[in-house]
Each structure stands twice: as C-alpha cells, then as structure tokens.
Design an enzyme around this catalytic site. Structure first.
Site, PDB file in Angstrom:
ATOM      1  N   HIS A 245       0.857  -1.116   0.064  1.00  0.00           N
ATOM      2  CA  HIS A 245       0.198  -0.142  -0.012  1.00  0.00           C
ATOM      3  C   HIS A 245       0.900   1.288   0.006  1.00  0.00           C
ATOM      4  CE1 HIS A 245      -3.252   2.802   0.777  1.00  0.00           C
ATOM      5  NE2 HIS A 245      -3.396   2.521   1.953  1.00  0.00           N
ATOM      6  N   CYS A 246       2.455   1.131   0.125  1.00  0.00           N
ATOM      7  CA  CYS A 246       2.982   2.469   0.461  1.00  0.00           C
ATOM      8  C   CYS A 246       3.850   2.478  -0.588  1.00  0.00           C
ATOM      9  CB  CYS A 246       3.818   2.143   1.640  1.00  0.00           C
ATOM     10  SG  CYS A 246       2.656   1.834   3.099  1.00  0.00           S
ATOM     11  N   ILE A 247       4.750   1.716  -0.869  1.00  0.00           N
ATOM     12  CA  ILE A 247       6.001   2.035  -1.462  1.00  0.00           C
ATOM     13  C   ILE A 247       5.759   2.147  -3.059  1.00  0.00           C
ATOM     14  CG2 ILE A 247       8.364   1.298  -2.226  1.00  0.00           C
ATOM     15  CD1 ILE A 247       8.220   0.006   0.519  1.00  0.00           C
TER      16      ILE A 247
END
Ligand SMILES: NC(=O)c1ccc[n+]([C@@H]2O[C@H](COP(=O)([O-])OP(=O)(O)OC[C@H]3O[C@@H](n4cnc5c(N)ncnc54)[C@H](O)[C@@H]3O)[C@@H](O)[C@H]2O)c1
Length: 443
Positions: A276-278
């Site tokens: 979900h982030c990088i």
C-alpha cells in the site's frame, strides 16, 4: 488565558489516561494503534465506514492475520474498546487519530477522497478541546492546507479551541522484531500547544517520540522513508537484470557487499514493487512538486524500473519454458505467493497480479497457492476468479512451472523444487538448495 487552560486540561486528561481516544479507519494501521492505546488503559472508540469490520470487532473477532482475536475480545469485554460506524459520535473523543487510506487515482494522482470525507465528518462535530491527528501518508501541506482551513471554517481556532497535528504511521505488518510500541514516532503540531499535546499523547504508548518543527517536515519525513526504499529497490532490480545478462548472481553480490561494516545498506531485488505504501506514496510528492515547477526524476525513474520488473520475470518464465520446448500459451503455471510480501495477508498492489495478467494475456493456465490469501478478491485493475490451490505433490506434478513470487516462511521450497518440473525464483528462496539445480531459474 483561556486557550492555555483548554490545552492544559487536555494534557492532564491524557496523562491520567482519562482522555477518550477516537481512531478513524480500523485497518492495518488503525487497528494496531487502537490496541496499543487499550493496552495502556485508555478507552478507545474506533470508527470505520465498513460496517462488516465494525460488526466483526464488536464480536471480539479480528480480520487481520497479524492480530489474533483474543487481543481484541479482551478489550471489547473489559469495555476499553468500543467500535461504531456512527460518525455523529465524533463529538465524544478528546483525541481523534485519522488512519484512512491514501491511494492514487487512475491517473496516478493523490486520491484524497478518504481524508476529505473524514475531515467533513469531524468538522460537523468539532468541539473545543479536541486534538485531531492525521496519521495517513500524504504530501507536505496536507495537514495545514487541506485539513486546517476546513476545521477552522467552523469558527473554532487551531491552538486556541482545538489542536491539530501530523504523525506518520510506520507500521510494518508482519514484522515481529518491531512492534508499534518500539517504533519511534515522528510528531508535529500546527502550533506550540498542538505540539505539546500530541507529544504527550504518543509518549503514553510509544517508547520514543521525535518532535519535528512543522507538519510539513513530518509529512515529508514519511515520504522520504518510502522514496528511499523505492529508489534503492529499483537500483537493485536494475542491477539484477544486468547481472543476469552478465551471468552473475546478484544475490551473491549483495551478500558480499553487505559485509562492508559502513556505508552500505542491503536492499533486495524481487518480482516488482508491492503493498500500500512504496508503489504509491512517492507519487504524492511528485504531484505536489509540480506546484513548485519541479520534476522528481529519481521517483519517476525508480517507478519506471520497478514497473518493468514483472515483464522481466515473465520473459524469464518464457525463456525457461522455451528451453524445454514449451510455450507460455497453454502452459500450466503455479504462482507461489500472491501477498505483496512474506507472511502477510495483504495483496494490495502486489506484483503477482501484474505477472499473472501478463501470463494470462499470453494464454497461460494459471493456478496460485498462498496460505494467507485463500481467495483473490477483485482489485482496482485486475480480477482473477481464482482460489488458492492446495499445495500438493499432485499439483506440482501437473504444472509446467512454479513461480515463487512471495517468499512466505511456511513453504518448504526444497520440497517444491523436488516435485515441480521447473521453478522460477524471484526471491532467492532456493539459495541453499544443492540438488535439482537444473530445475531452478532465478529471475
Ligand atoms: N499498511 C501499512 O503498512 C501502512 C504503513 C504506514 C502507513 N500507512 C498509511 O496509513 C494509511 C492507512 O493505511 P492502511 O493500510 O491501514 O489502510 P486499510 O485499507 O487497511 O485501512 C483503512 C480503513 O479505513 C476505512 N475507511 C475508509 N474510508 C473511511 C472513512 N471515510 N471513514 C472511516 N473509515 C474509513 C476502511 O474501511 C479501512 O478499514 C494510509 O495512508 C497508508 O498509506 C500504511
């Protein structure tokens, strides 16, 4: 000084653990945070728009593999934890922490609808003496340019009537070495009193709190952490593709370089970026940079390389099958692991989906096995009507190739290599397997 009195009252409430904590968004970030406050004796009111999640929590059950149900049920029973989808209750908490999603739109631009909706819900019930903290990852300026004007449109003033801060979440699902309590927390208030309250609040649940001078610094800190990972992963992914062409094992190179006691931090290549982030957060900064006539070239280059890796993996599968006189069309291909990283039950933005999509377009017959993802749900860009196939000898004998995409710890890779006709290894799980070398292709 009325405003100092309001601030001091809130600080006293927090120190005595009498402040009611409201947490909005009970997902991978919000739920561990809820439990941390409960563990320290606070009463928590959790909010989520997903009524199924609310009902599950009310029954004392968990929907995250990393959080066993008893950790939740004990606080539901003791009355420390209440959950609701009734947002009119936002008037109740003294401190409100926002942990809602911050994805990208189809055009790779920040999708701020969740933060917007949450801010609208808060401002309807905003009252004197509340602290609002944004935890969701976003671009520098979100707290002060987006949330603050809306909250002040109520006539209440920040630092005087209510308090506003940003504190980025650093949750690493599946990481058993660092729990929420042990991961230092960066905090920044909009005013000095906001800073004092937010620092006091997180001191109650986190060992080390790191105050910084402004929410924009804290917002960019979180993005720097994720951009640093994205760029370094892209670097090793690019070197992996070159090393492969040169006939060098990149994993051995990284292991050797890691013996340098200074100036080198190892990053590992893989099948592409996931989570979900990088793959997402860096683009929040690229988007904001445009306002300053600035192009974030490292972010785009890293994105370009990381997006290309699934194509490289598919080319390696194609070559390996070709060497056996087979084509991808009609080949039975088992994807081992579809979660975006090992030992988690989260398949958001997983590179497995890109690899599977490319293979499907080429006519492969797909199977997957992932003990953490029993059914592949519908994703933003992809939909496969597939369930996790039991990992049996029969299955491995039936397929043409197994592709290790996620290196879950519970899988016996030597056993897989023994029984599968061919194994494509994107994670170096076959490093110590001495037999059947001819069946293994690193990708
Ligand atoms: N997952 C991670 O490892 C991680 C790590 C660090 C930071 N973050 C950041 O934290 C934020 C949350 O991520 P997550 O992984 O917990 O997401 P998630 O999807 O697991 O959880 C978000 C929750 O918010 C709920 N929600 C959506 N809209 C809502 C609304 N308007 N009001 C109330 N609830 C709402 C959803 O139903 C869901 O339960 C994101 O900004 C993410 O970038 C995530």
């Amino acid at each position: 000084m009325e405003h100092l009195k309001i601030a001091n009252q809130l600080i006293q409430k927090v120190l005595k653990k009498k402040a009611l904590i409201g947490i909005i968004g009970l997902g991978y970030v919000g739920l561990p945070l809820v439990l941390r406050f409960c563990e320290e004796g606070f009463i928590v009111l959790g909010f989520d728009v997903d009524s199924k999640k609310v009902a599950t929590l009310k029954r004392g059950k968990s929907y995250l593999k990393s959080i066993p149900s008893p950790r939740i049920s004990k606080f539901i029973q003791s009355g420390h934890l209440n959950v609701t989808d009734d947002f009119s209750r936002l008037i109740e908490p003294d401190c409100i922490l926002i942990c809602v999603p911050t994805p990208l739109t189809e055009k790779m631009e920040p999708d701020l609808q969740y933060i917007d909706k949450t801010t609208e819900a808060i401002l309807e019930h905003l009252r004197k003496g509340q602290l609002i903290v944004l935890e969701s990852t976003s671009y520098p300026g979100t707290t002060e340019e987006l949330i603050l004007p809306k909250l002040e449109s109520t006539g209440l003033k920040v630092g005087r009537d209510f308090f506003l801060a940003f504190s980025p979440e650093r949750e690493d699902p599946g990481n058993k070495r660092f729990t929420t309590q042990q991961i230092p927390k960066v905090v920044a208030g909009v005013t000095a009193s906001c800073q004092e309250i937010v620092t006091t609040l997180y001191h109650q649940i986190i060992k080390k709190v790191v105050p910084v001078s402004s929410p924009r610094v804290a917002e960019l800190t979180k993005l720097l952490e994720n951009i640093y990972r994205s760029v370094n992963i892209a670097l090793v992914n690019e070197l992996k593709m070159l090393a492969d062409r040169m006939g060098i094992d990149i994993w051995e190179v990284i292991e050797a370089a890691s013996t340098k006691p200074f100036g080198f931090s190892p990053f590992y290549p893989g099948p592409g970026l996931g989570g979900h982030c990088i793959p997402i957060d860096p683009y929040y900064l690229s988007w904001k940079a445009r306002e300053y006539d600035f192009t974030t070239r490292f972010i785009f280059l890293a994105g370009e390389i990381n997006v290309h890796v699934p194509y490289y993996v598919v080319a390696k599968i194609q070559d390996a099958l070709n060497a056996k006189g087979k084509s991808i069309k009609g080949a039975k291909i088992l994807i081992l692991g579809v979660a975006y990283k090992k030992d988690v039950d989260d398949a958001r933005e997983t590179p497995a989906l890109s690899i599977m999509e490319l293979l499907r377009k080429k006519g492969a017959v797909l199977f997957y096995h992932d003990p953490y993802i029993p059914i592949l749900p519908r994703f933003r860009k992809h939909y496969f009507e597939l369930k996790s196939a039991p990992l049996t000898k029969q299955l491995l004998h039936r397929i043409d190739v197994a592709v290790v995409v996620t290196d879950h710890s519970c899988i016996d890779y030597a056993w897989v290599v023994k029984h599968a006709p061919l194994v494509i290894d994107t994670r170096n799980v076959t490093k110590n397997i001495k037999q059947w070398k001819k069946k293994i292709v690193k990708a």
